[in-house]
Design an enzyme around this catalytic site. Structure first.
Site, PDB file in Angstrom:
ATOM      1  N   HIS A 168      68.515  62.476  64.041  1.00  0.00           N
ATOM      2  CA  HIS A 168      68.720  61.830  65.332  1.00  0.00           C
ATOM      3  C   HIS A 168      69.053  60.346  65.126  1.00  0.00           C
ATOM      4  CE1 HIS A 168      68.018  61.273  69.598  1.00  0.00           C
ATOM      5  NE2 HIS A 168      67.176  60.284  69.358  1.00  0.00           N
ATOM      6  N   SER A 194      70.849  58.785  72.693  1.00  0.00           N
ATOM      7  CA  SER A 194      69.515  59.237  73.058  1.00  0.00           C
ATOM      8  C   SER A 194      69.154  58.856  74.490  1.00  0.00           C
ATOM      9  CB  SER A 194      68.529  58.688  72.032  1.00  0.00           C
ATOM     10  OG  SER A 194      67.449  59.561  71.912  1.00  0.00           O
TER      11      SER A 194
HETATM   12  C1  GCU Z   1      62.222  60.450  72.585  1.00  0.00           C
HETATM   13  C2  GCU Z   1      62.475  61.196  73.869  1.00  0.00           C
HETATM   14  C3  GCU Z   1      63.940  61.585  74.029  1.00  0.00           C
HETATM   15  C4  GCU Z   1      64.822  60.387  73.821  1.00  0.00           C
HETATM   16  C5  GCU Z   1      64.480  59.727  72.510  1.00  0.00           C
HETATM   17  C6  GCU Z   1      65.226  58.436  72.245  1.00  0.00           C
HETATM   18  O1  GCU Z   1      62.368  61.315  71.498  1.00  0.00           O
HETATM   19  O2  GCU Z   1      61.632  62.311  73.886  1.00  0.00           O
HETATM   20  O3  GCU Z   1      64.182  62.126  75.301  1.00  0.00           O
HETATM   21  O4  GCU Z   1      66.170  60.752  73.893  1.00  0.00           O
HETATM   22  O5  GCU Z   1      63.109  59.390  72.487  1.00  0.00           O
HETATM   23  O6  GCU Z   1      65.640  57.756  73.162  1.00  0.00           O
HETATM   24  O7  GCU Z   1      65.347  58.091  71.062  1.00  0.00           O
END
Ligand code: GCU
Length: 420
Positions: free
Chosen positions: A400, A259
């Protein structure tokens, strides 16, 4: 106080008012900049030609997205502060290495947790990556000290932005140390907030504030580094510390991240060519996902929610991604000829799995210049199937997250590319 609360409410409201598209049929047409065309409009067909073009892409990516790390940063030597010869039930040697990022008596420093396979016959390949919730959360061993610094509220077991014992092991699915070590790899991780706390003011007490000419009063120029650049510079310092360990083969160190830390891993991997392989797990917008493709998180949204992640100039593209001189395909291509793996998750629409795949697909012609295979076709593969040559990809069913199922693909990919 009231004003601050109102301002926060307005910011939150405006963030949610930003248009987001998550319907494939509604993605408008977009044009990606040509990766392999030089300034005079000629097609680049050689590795030598790409070397010059890569430099151009790197300058653009640095100046318009992540921001430049200041030159000439100084720091003290890394020290091994703890060594446990029988970690993970005797399978590993555990070390904790203090890695200073700045000079002076009280440096900003990273606590690097390292597991080395115990009965290795020689120097081993390694994975290094930052974690979200502290080393004690990544580890299942309860004698790993609690990370003392700032914790994001989202970190399980965090109270008032500090870790508690309730956090132990809560991020261990993302860090299957035992499995990694059993496969013959060393693995190292550190808490990302050791480098800089993840909020708009975090830089003031982190690395960027410590080295800024004006300290906490510094005003960043549009092309100066954002937090992702700071975190990735910290990853390179973790590399330095690992490379000093005789048990690790410095020519086979992979960088991995999930992420926002996947965005960080990619930028670390392209800034620092010593990383032999790059893994970006669900890195999304500002990572592997194409910014010009209107699906999931957008440049406007990420810069609104996380104004500290990128350089100031990236905000120029909040309403004009068509003007952004590069896109994520150029970012991925800058890893070449080193192997790069992009991982997506089916339910992670926010990160735009298709946009993540397409950046790897559009980067593949650069790999072809080196005689290497990238991704096989323009269409994404079926779920839970790993594809590709030097550009690897899978889309896992589920949400995710970085999981053992993702790691299984990354370890297989590393076996193909880093095993001797
Ligand atoms: C949020 C953000 C993302 C990121 C994510 C994370 O959702 O919008 O861009 O990748 O956090 O780091 O879990």
């Amino acid at each position: 106080m009231l004003a601050a609360v109102c301002l926060a409410a307005v910011t939150a409201m405006s963030k949610d008012a930003i248009p987001i598209n998550e319907v494939e049929a509604n993605v408008p047409p977009y044009t990606l900049p040509e990766l392999l065309v030089d300034a005079k409009g000629r097609r680049i067909t050689t590795v030598g030609g790409w070397a010059g073009k890569r430099k151009e892409w790197m300058s653009l990516i640095e100046a318009h997205e992540y921001g430049a790390v200041p030159a000439g940063l100084h720091r003290g030597p890394a020290t091994v502060v703890e060594m446990k010869p029988d970690a993970l039930g005797g399978k590993a040697v555990r070390k904790r290495i203090r890695v200073p990022l700045t000079a002076g008596p009280d440096p900003v420093s990273v606590d690097l947790l390292v597991y080395l396979p115990k009965d290795a016959k020689g120097p081993v390949p390694a994975f290094v990556g930052l974690n979200f919730a502290g080393n004690h959360a990544a580890a299942t061993e309860t004698d790993v000290p609690l990370t003392r610094g700032w914790m994001p509220k989202s970190a399980k077991g965090a109270v008032d932005n500090r870790a508690t014992d309730a956090a132990r092991g809560t991020e261990s699915e993302a860090w299957p140390f035992e499995k990694i070590v059993e496969r013959g790899y060393a693995v190292a991780t550190a808490h990302y907030a050791d480098i800089e706390a993840d909020h708009p003011e975090g830089w003031k007490t982190g690395l960027r504030g410590a080295v800024a000419p004006g300290g906490a009063n510094h005003v960043f120029a549009p092309g100066e580094w954002g937090a992702i650049s700071a975190w990735s510079w910290g990853l390179s310092r973790c590399f330095d510390a690992l490379a000093e360990d005789a048990a690790v083969d410095a020519s086979r160190i992979a960088v991995i991240g999930h992420s926002r830390l996947g965005k960080t891993a990619i930028w670390a991997g392209i800034r620092d060519p010593r990383f032999a392989l790059v893994v970006a797990n669900q890195s999304g917008e500002g990572g592997a996902a194409l910014s010009k493709r209107f699906f999931g998180e957008t440049v406007l949204r990420i810069n609104t929610s996380f104004p500290h992640w990128f350089c100031g100039r990236f905000k120029d593209y909040n309403h004009a991604t068509d003007k952004l001189p590069h896109d994520a395909h150029a970012v991925i291509a800058c890893v070449a000829p080193r192997p790069v793996y992009i991982g997506s998750a089916e339910e992670d629409r926010w990160a735009d799995p298709k946009g993540e795949y397409l950046s790897g697909w559009h980067a593949s012609p650069v790999y072809a210049l080196f005689g290497l295979k990238g991704l096989p076709q323009e269409a994404q593969p079926p779920v839970n199937t790993s594809v590709g040559g030097h550009v690897g990809y899978h889309i896992r069913t589920g949400k995710h997250d970085l999981t053992g199922r993702d790691w299984a693909h990354y370890l297989d990919f590393a076996d193909r590319h880093l095993r001797r």
